[in-house]
Design an enzyme around this catalytic site. Structure first.
Site, PDB file in Angstrom:
ATOM      1  N   CYS A  85       0.836  -1.195   0.000  1.00  0.00           N
ATOM      2  CA  CYS A  85       0.000   0.000   0.000  1.00  0.00           C
ATOM      3  C   CYS A  85       0.879   1.256   0.000  1.00  0.00           C
ATOM      4  O   CYS A  85       1.603   1.505  -0.951  1.00  0.00           O
ATOM      5  CB  CYS A  85      -0.993  -0.033   1.148  1.00  0.00           C
ATOM      6  SG  CYS A  85      -2.306   1.202   0.947  1.00  0.00           S
ATOM      7  N   HIS A 183      -3.965  -4.662  -0.239  1.00  0.00           N
ATOM      8  CA  HIS A 183      -3.569  -5.246   1.048  1.00  0.00           C
ATOM      9  C   HIS A 183      -3.723  -6.767   0.987  1.00  0.00           C
ATOM     10  O   HIS A 183      -4.822  -7.274   1.205  1.00  0.00           O
ATOM     11  CB  HIS A 183      -4.450  -4.706   2.169  1.00  0.00           C
ATOM     12  CG  HIS A 183      -4.158  -3.285   2.526  1.00  0.00           C
ATOM     13  ND1 HIS A 183      -3.177  -2.935   3.415  1.00  0.00           N
ATOM     14  CD2 HIS A 183      -4.694  -2.125   2.096  1.00  0.00           C
ATOM     15  CE1 HIS A 183      -3.119  -1.626   3.533  1.00  0.00           C
ATOM     16  NE2 HIS A 183      -4.038  -1.106   2.727  1.00  0.00           N
ATOM     17  N   GLU A 185      -2.901  -8.818   3.162  1.00  0.00           N
ATOM     18  CA  GLU A 185      -3.278  -9.298   4.496  1.00  0.00           C
ATOM     19  C   GLU A 185      -4.771  -9.121   4.763  1.00  0.00           C
ATOM     20  O   GLU A 185      -5.291  -9.660   5.741  1.00  0.00           O
ATOM     21  CB  GLU A 185      -2.430  -8.593   5.572  1.00  0.00           C
ATOM     22  CG  GLU A 185      -2.822  -7.156   5.915  1.00  0.00           C
ATOM     23  CD  GLU A 185      -2.358  -6.099   4.921  1.00  0.00           C
ATOM     24  OE1 GLU A 185      -1.922  -6.460   3.807  1.00  0.00           O
ATOM     25  OE2 GLU A 185      -2.458  -4.900   5.251  1.00  0.00           O
TER      26      GLU A 185
END
Lengths: 211, 252
Positions: A85, A183, A185
């Site tokens: 990011c 992202h 994650e």
């Protein structure tokens, strides 16, 4: 054979999403530690440069902690690195978000804000159009939260793109360095698979499957 | 193309998910971690976790709940409810929230929105608005303190002000529709949509895929629902399948 967990070192950027990033790597079986030590940042087997928040505030913290040079060096030396990011944007020369403050400059482009007519931030899931040349990024759907983006592919990097009004660079890879605007994650199983692939790339070939 | 999002909401009180209408007559709906994991597996695009604890101990338990959910959850988590200060926001982010929504704390001191955006980014600064049709039925008024207090504040003016200060997303709850399963308040949605150009999460009133579709068409970027999922009327993917067949862009 050494069966210890693969190690991931996350740069303590002062960014707000450390817990999610750590949890993402723990879920794929990594041994996670945080650091803001310049030597550790340079030497880590697998390093993550996370980031949410503002370009200017974060790059200032990286300079203050003397992390800019070690980060730049390890990327130039093709050490296993993942920038996420804002982390991806920090690799660039500069950003419209914080004019006059240089980024790491390993990618010679300027980060720009999405066009004013678009709903900003670009928030939520969007398609990632990838290419086999971006070996760590499969085509799929990823979770984004960004107001700024790279418009054009940087020289020397393979890229994945995403469309938000116009196409932008959603991931770029050069050797063992991967940067994602999205992202991983927070991108469910698709994202976990990506983290796992990246982690595997940190193992030397003879160690794959055992480290 | 950016997908329309479906967001299950977990109202958490003292470490347990509860359900009820407008926080009245709360009944137990399960363990937050189990539900969070189940909803991700069902295709949820994000989760919202709202603290509706009545006590200080309950609120303190919230950080531990967020830590537990974070460990297992691979999608974005927005946390709200009972947040008073920017330090509270920091604790919640450190515990594992990706976004934090504030309502009363922002109305009391709008500058908190700017502080949050500056310190943590606009993408994690969510303004929660509880909206109620005003007495003259000419517009909507902001409610604070979990709907118990009517602020002397017009919803549209407030949305514009808060976005100007740095709110990156609006969680817009129709207090008139909440818990009624009579559909989202589309007039409210259209009005706020035309006032601000940040993502809007519609909340309050969902009962089926048609309601969701209408909310997206009225300008919502995401829809929030609780009871239709807790009561197992639908899974998230059931609703997505219906929306996809109606050509609504969703992540499948």
């Amino acid at each position: 054979m050494n069966k210890s967990l693969p190690k991931v070192t996350i740069v303590r950027t002062g960014s707000a999403n450390m817990a999610s990033m750590m949890a993402g790597f723990i879920r794929v079986g990594a041994d996670v530690n945080l650091t803001d030590d310049p030597e550790v940042v340079f030497d880590a087997d697998a390093l993550v440069l996370p980031g949410v928040g503002s370009f200017g505030a974060t790059i200032k913290r990286l300079y203050a902690a003397e992390l800019v040079e070690p980060l730049r060096q390890r990327i130039l030396e093709d050490r296993v690195t993942l920038a996420v990011c804002l982390g991806m944007q920090l690799l660039c020369a500069e950003s419209e978000e914080s004019a006059g403050l240089p980024g790491l400059g390993v990618v010679d482009v300027r980060v720009e804000r999405f066009d004013a007519g678009l709903r900003i931030p670009h928030l939520g899931w969007n398609d990632v159009i990838s290419d086999p040349a971006v070996s760590l990024v499969e085509p799929g759907c990823a979770y984004f939260a960004n107001s700024y983006r790279l418009a054009d592919p940087p020289a020397g990097w393979t890229v994945a793109t995403t469309d938000y009004g116009v196409p932008f660079i959603s991931a770029m890879q050069r050797g063992r360095v991967l940067a994602c605007q999205f992202h991983p994650e927070l991108s469910g199983t698709w994202g976990s698979d990506l983290l796992k692939r990246w982690l595997d790339s940190s193992c030397r070939p003879e160690e794959v499957g055992s480290c | 193309m950016l997908k329309n999002r479906i967001i299950p909401c977990l109202d958490v009180r003292d470490g347990r998910v509860v359900k009820g209408v407008q926080f009245q007559n709360l009944r137990d709906a399960g363990d937050p971690v189990e539900l969070a994991v189940a909803y991700e597996a069902q295709g949820a695009d994000e989760l919202v976790l709202l603290d509706v604890s009545a006590t200080a101990e309950g609120r303190r338990a919230q950080c531990e709940t967020i830590r537990r959910v974070r460990r297992e959850l691979g999608i974005a988590l927005t946390v709200g409810g009972g947040i008073r200060t920017v330090d509270d926001v920091r604790w919640l982010l450190e515990a594992g929230a990706d976004k934090v929504s504030i309502n009363t704390a922002a109305v009391d001191e709008p500058e908190r929105i700017a502080l949050m955006a500056e310190q943590f980014g606009v993408q994690c600064t969510v303004l929660a608005i509880d909206a109620q049709l005003n007495e003259a039925k000419t517009g909507w008024t902001v409610l604070t303190h979990a709907g118990t207090i009517t602020a002397n504040l017009d919803v549209l003016q407030w949305a514009v002000e808060a976005v100007g200060l740095g709110a990156g997303e609006v969680l817009l709850t129709s207090w008139d529709r909440d818990g009624t399963q009579s559909g989202y308040d589309l007039e409210l949605l259209r009005s706020v949509r035309s006032a601000v150009n940040v993502p809007i999460i519609a909340s309050g009133g969902a009962s089926n895929a048609d309601d969701l579709q209408q909310a997206f068409e009225a300008g919502a970027d995401a829809v929030l629902a609780a009871s239709i999922f807790h009561d197992r009327h639908f899974t998230v993917n059931d609703l997505k399948a219906q929306l996809a067949s109606a050509n609504v862009e969703v992540r499948t």
